[in-house]
Design a protein around this motif. Structure first.
Motif, mmCIF file in Angstrom:
data_model
loop_
_atom_site.group_PDB
_atom_site.id
_atom_site.type_symbol
_atom_site.label_atom_id
_atom_site.label_comp_id
_atom_site.label_asym_id
_atom_site.label_seq_id
_atom_site.Cartn_x
_atom_site.Cartn_y
_atom_site.Cartn_z
ATOM 1 N N ASN A 26 -19.857 16.422 2.778
ATOM 2 C CA ASN A 26 -18.404 16.256 2.753
ATOM 3 C C ASN A 26 -18.017 16.011 1.303
ATOM 4 O O ASN A 26 -18.887 15.894 0.443
ATOM 5 N N LEU A 27 -16.732 15.922 1.038
ATOM 6 C CA LEU A 27 -16.319 15.490 -0.289
ATOM 7 C C LEU A 27 -16.715 14.034 -0.443
ATOM 8 O O LEU A 27 -16.433 13.210 0.438
ATOM 9 N N PRO A 28 -17.396 13.680 -1.527
ATOM 10 C CA PRO A 28 -17.962 12.333 -1.640
ATOM 11 C C PRO A 28 -16.939 11.212 -1.486
ATOM 12 O O PRO A 28 -17.251 10.181 -0.891
ATOM 13 N N TRP A 29 -15.735 11.367 -1.997
ATOM 14 C CA TRP A 29 -14.751 10.287 -1.920
ATOM 15 C C TRP A 29 -14.203 10.098 -0.515
ATOM 16 O O TRP A 29 -13.502 9.139 -0.248
ATOM 17 N N LEU A 86 -11.695 8.315 -4.683
ATOM 18 C CA LEU A 86 -11.202 9.418 -5.497
ATOM 19 C C LEU A 86 -10.733 8.964 -6.879
ATOM 20 O O LEU A 86 -11.037 9.600 -7.885
ATOM 21 N N GLY A 87 -10.011 7.846 -6.959
ATOM 22 C CA GLY A 87 -9.518 7.359 -8.250
ATOM 23 C C GLY A 87 -10.643 7.051 -9.225
ATOM 24 O O GLY A 87 -10.605 7.444 -10.395
ATOM 25 N N ALA A 88 -11.665 6.371 -8.750
ATOM 26 C CA ALA A 88 -12.811 6.047 -9.605
ATOM 27 C C ALA A 88 -13.570 7.311 -9.980
ATOM 28 O O ALA A 88 -14.034 7.455 -11.113
ATOM 29 N N LEU A 102 -14.929 11.256 -14.122
ATOM 30 C CA LEU A 102 -14.912 12.666 -14.499
ATOM 31 C C LEU A 102 -14.195 12.863 -15.830
ATOM 32 O O LEU A 102 -14.705 13.537 -16.724
ATOM 33 N N ALA A 103 -13.024 12.244 -15.975
ATOM 34 C CA ALA A 103 -12.265 12.366 -17.223
ATOM 35 C C ALA A 103 -13.046 11.808 -18.410
ATOM 36 O O ALA A 103 -13.057 12.406 -19.493
ATOM 37 N N LEU A 104 -13.725 10.686 -18.206
ATOM 38 C CA LEU A 104 -14.514 10.097 -19.289
ATOM 39 C C LEU A 104 -15.677 10.996 -19.681
ATOM 40 O O LEU A 104 -15.959 11.182 -20.863
#
Length: 126
Positions: free
Chosen positions: A31-34, A42-44, A49-51
């Protein structure tokens, strides 16, 4: 190569690594992990991902500007390897030992010499 092009290639490399890791995570949890209890929300996930993408772009820009990465493939490889490059440059193992309260190097006993480091066949220090 311009610094901007190095950034683009670094972003592509870091993005390729992230896509590969997400594919593995989806296969692992089916599944999608979040959306799975016990996984990052999802936020974390998006923050991490951005970092990681920013890290890939930043290192690719540095390597590209200094001429240390030869062309698009070299700069893309820096973007892919950025987390490991940073670990090596930052001396992660030393920081972990210090955080655990262990001394970074053995204290020599009065009247004795410190043990010498031995280089193995690969040139790595043991």
């Amino acid at each position: 190569m311009s610094v901007w092009m190095a950034c683009v290639w670094g972003l592509l490399g870091a993005g390729a690594l992230e896509a590969h890791q997400l594919r593995g995570d989806i296969a692992r949890v089916r599944n999608l992990p979040w959306r799975v209890r016990g996984e990052l929300p999802l936020g974390a996930y998006l923050t991490a991902l951005a970092l990681r993408l920013a890290l890939g772009v930043g290192l690719a820009a540095g390597f590209g500007a200094s001429g240390q990465a030869g062309g698009p493939v070299g700069v893309m490889a820096v973007g892919i390897a950025a987390p490991k490059v940073l670990e090596q440059l930052a001396g992660r193992k030393l920081a972990e030992l210090q955080a655990a309260g262990e001394p970074s190097a053995p204290e020599p006993v009065a009247g004795s010499a410190a043990p010498a480091e031995v280089e193995g066949a690969t040139g790595e220090r043991n």
